[in-house]
Design an enzyme around this catalytic site. Structure first.
Site, PDB file in Angstrom:
ATOM      1  N   TRP A  21       0.918  -0.437  -0.253  1.00  0.00           N
ATOM      2  CA  TRP A  21      -0.270  -0.083  -0.386  1.00  0.00           C
ATOM      3  C   TRP A  21       1.096   1.443  -0.071  1.00  0.00           C
ATOM      4  O   TRP A  21       1.160   2.033  -0.583  1.00  0.00           O
ATOM      5  CB  TRP A  21      -0.395  -0.017   1.698  1.00  0.00           C
ATOM      6  CG  TRP A  21      -2.026   1.327   0.986  1.00  0.00           C
ATOM      7  CD1 TRP A  21      -2.096   1.722   0.087  1.00  0.00           C
ATOM      8  CD2 TRP A  21      -2.998   0.527   2.013  1.00  0.00           C
ATOM      9  NE1 TRP A  21      -3.573   3.035   0.692  1.00  0.00           N
ATOM     10  CE2 TRP A  21      -3.318   2.235   1.749  1.00  0.00           C
ATOM     11  CE3 TRP A  21      -3.304   0.577   3.339  1.00  0.00           C
ATOM     12  CZ2 TRP A  21      -4.794   2.836   2.356  1.00  0.00           C
ATOM     13  CZ3 TRP A  21      -3.898   0.901   4.371  1.00  0.00           C
ATOM     14  CH2 TRP A  21      -4.899   2.217   3.990  1.00  0.00           C
ATOM     15  N   ASP A  52       1.801  -8.377  -1.817  1.00  0.00           N
ATOM     16  CA  ASP A  52      -0.077  -8.789  -1.897  1.00  0.00           C
ATOM     17  C   ASP A  52      -0.485  -6.870  -2.513  1.00  0.00           C
ATOM     18  O   ASP A  52       0.388  -5.732  -1.692  1.00  0.00           O
ATOM     19  CB  ASP A  52      -0.599  -8.853  -0.793  1.00  0.00           C
ATOM     20  CG  ASP A  52      -1.670  -8.189  -0.383  1.00  0.00           C
ATOM     21  OD1 ASP A  52      -2.399  -9.139  -1.109  1.00  0.00           O
ATOM     22  OD2 ASP A  52      -1.994  -7.061   0.175  1.00  0.00           O
ATOM     23  N   TYR A  57      -4.604   0.726  -4.818  1.00  0.00           N
ATOM     24  CA  TYR A  57      -3.589   1.725  -3.958  1.00  0.00           C
ATOM     25  C   TYR A  57      -2.303   2.455  -5.148  1.00  0.00           C
ATOM     26  O   TYR A  57      -2.141   2.014  -5.977  1.00  0.00           O
ATOM     27  CB  TYR A  57      -2.440   1.035  -3.805  1.00  0.00           C
ATOM     28  CG  TYR A  57      -2.141  -0.513  -2.695  1.00  0.00           C
ATOM     29  CD1 TYR A  57      -3.987  -0.088  -1.622  1.00  0.00           C
ATOM     30  CD2 TYR A  57      -1.980  -1.741  -2.320  1.00  0.00           C
ATOM     31  CE1 TYR A  57      -4.522  -1.055  -0.966  1.00  0.00           C
ATOM     32  CE2 TYR A  57      -2.316  -2.231  -1.145  1.00  0.00           C
ATOM     33  CZ  TYR A  57      -3.282  -2.745  -0.591  1.00  0.00           C
ATOM     34  OH  TYR A  57      -3.656  -2.834   0.345  1.00  0.00           O
ATOM     35  N   GLY A 200      -2.071  -5.073   8.076  1.00  0.00           N
ATOM     36  CA  GLY A 200      -1.582  -3.850   9.609  1.00  0.00           C
ATOM     37  C   GLY A 200      -0.895  -4.026  10.948  1.00  0.00           C
ATOM     38  O   GLY A 200      -1.173  -3.627  11.776  1.00  0.00           O
ATOM     39  N   LYS A 210       8.283   4.464  16.574  1.00  0.00           N
ATOM     40  CA  LYS A 210       8.610   4.804  15.681  1.00  0.00           C
ATOM     41  C   LYS A 210       7.572   6.489  16.310  1.00  0.00           C
ATOM     42  O   LYS A 210       8.382   7.435  16.259  1.00  0.00           O
ATOM     43  CB  LYS A 210       8.759   5.304  14.009  1.00  0.00           C
ATOM     44  CG  LYS A 210       8.844   6.427  13.399  1.00  0.00           C
ATOM     45  CD  LYS A 210       9.170   5.849  11.473  1.00  0.00           C
ATOM     46  CE  LYS A 210       9.936   7.180  10.825  1.00  0.00           C
ATOM     47  NZ  LYS A 210       9.284   7.120   9.388  1.00  0.00           N
TER      48      LYS A 210
END
Length: 306
Positions: A21, A52, A57, A200, A210
């Site tokens: 994505w 994938d 996207y 996810g 981060k």
């Protein structure tokens, strides 16, 4: 890398897959074509064979870049894409049977392949009976346009319906320490031999450690999809990150690797982890061989919202 069967097929997929994505360039901040292609090829070099992608996207950009990246290496890839989201002045769900062949042909052209290994219904379309969609997809499958059928973002009743009407080998839903809803699907997946692909697995990057809030890059829009970057969910996310960081220090690994390993501890599960650089994909790949203890698993369970 460790591999497992895709559903009950003879196809073997890496337990860590590459999600693309971010390569679309429309939600996750900027990524150059060179970076994206290098990232896909680095994944293949590390034994990640599950790649994938989806037409949604970047309005096809990710598919085009994946297609370029796998040139000359097609036999190393279990190539997965999706169907059912179309761009017509905005993204809308469309699984109308008469549109599916055109949608799929467009993906094949962008990917520069004659067939994909796994075609997934991206999202349910409440305007179209699922049986009608599956009937047309079975026709396209017999025509050799794709090998196996999967679904994505299906809840338990809809997955049960899909399994009763067609041959479905996988279900791809969001699954991470911060989103455990797919655990309700696991008993059915185990009984029916369906692979759960958790996208996810890093919660949009939150579980890497981060971020402590909203991403700073101007064109980064991941917060529109993942709720963990702002209240009321940010507090719970940060407590989970703190637990991950502590556990990772004790094991001498990265928080992201602990997060991916947590999802892989569940049977029949593959973790799809997005990456924008070869360094990120190399780090994610190492998680496949990390085994967590029961105590570590329990210690990482998501905290409740305040």
């Amino acid at each position: 890398m460790i591999y497992q069967k895709l559903g009950e097929t003879g196809c073997k997929v890496s337990r860590v897959g590459l999600g693309t994505w971010a390569m679309g360039g429309d939600f996750w901040g900027s990524v150059t074509e060179q970076q994206a292609i290098a990232t896909v090829r680095s994944a293949l070099d590390r034994g990640i064979n599950l790649v994938d992608t989806a037409p949604a996207y970047g309005k096809g950009r990710a598919e085009r870049l994946v297609g370029r990246a796998i040139q000359g290496r097609r036999d190393e890839v279990v190539l997965a894409t999706k169907i059912g989201l179309v761009w017509e002045g905005g993204m809308r769900h469309c699984l109308a049977p008469e549109t599916l062949a055109g949608q799929l042909e467009a993906s094949l052209m962008r990917l520069q392949v004659e067939t994909v290994d796994l075609l997934q219904i991206h999202w349910p379309d409440p305007q179209t009976p699922l049986e009608d969609t599956l009937t047309e997809l079975e026709r396209l499958q017999r025509a050799g346009k794709f090998r196996y059928l999967g679904v994505s973002n299906f809840d338990l009743p809809l997955l049960q319906e899909a399994l009763s009407k067609g041959s479905v080998v996988s279900v791809q839903n969001e699954y991470s320490l911060l989103c455990r809803a797919p655990e309700a699907l696991m008993p059915l997946c185990e009984r029916e031999g369906v692979t759960l692909m958790g996208y996810g697995s890093l919660a949009g990057g939150m579980l890497t450690g981060k971020y402590r809030g909203m991403p700073e890059e101007r064109y980064d829009r991941r917060v529109k999809f993942y709720p963990y970057f702002k209240q009321p969910h940010l507090g719970r996310a940060l407590r989970t990150v703190e637990a991950l960081e502590k556990a990772a220090r004790e094991r001498g690994v990265l928080p992201a690797q602990m997060a991916i390993a947590w999802t892989l501890a569940h049977q029949h599960t593959v973790a799809l982890a997005g990456a924008k650089t070869p360094e990120q994909v190399r780090s994610n790949a190492k998680a496949a061989e990390l085994t967590l203890s029961a105590a570590e698993m329990d210690g990482l369970i998501s905290f409740p919202d305040e």
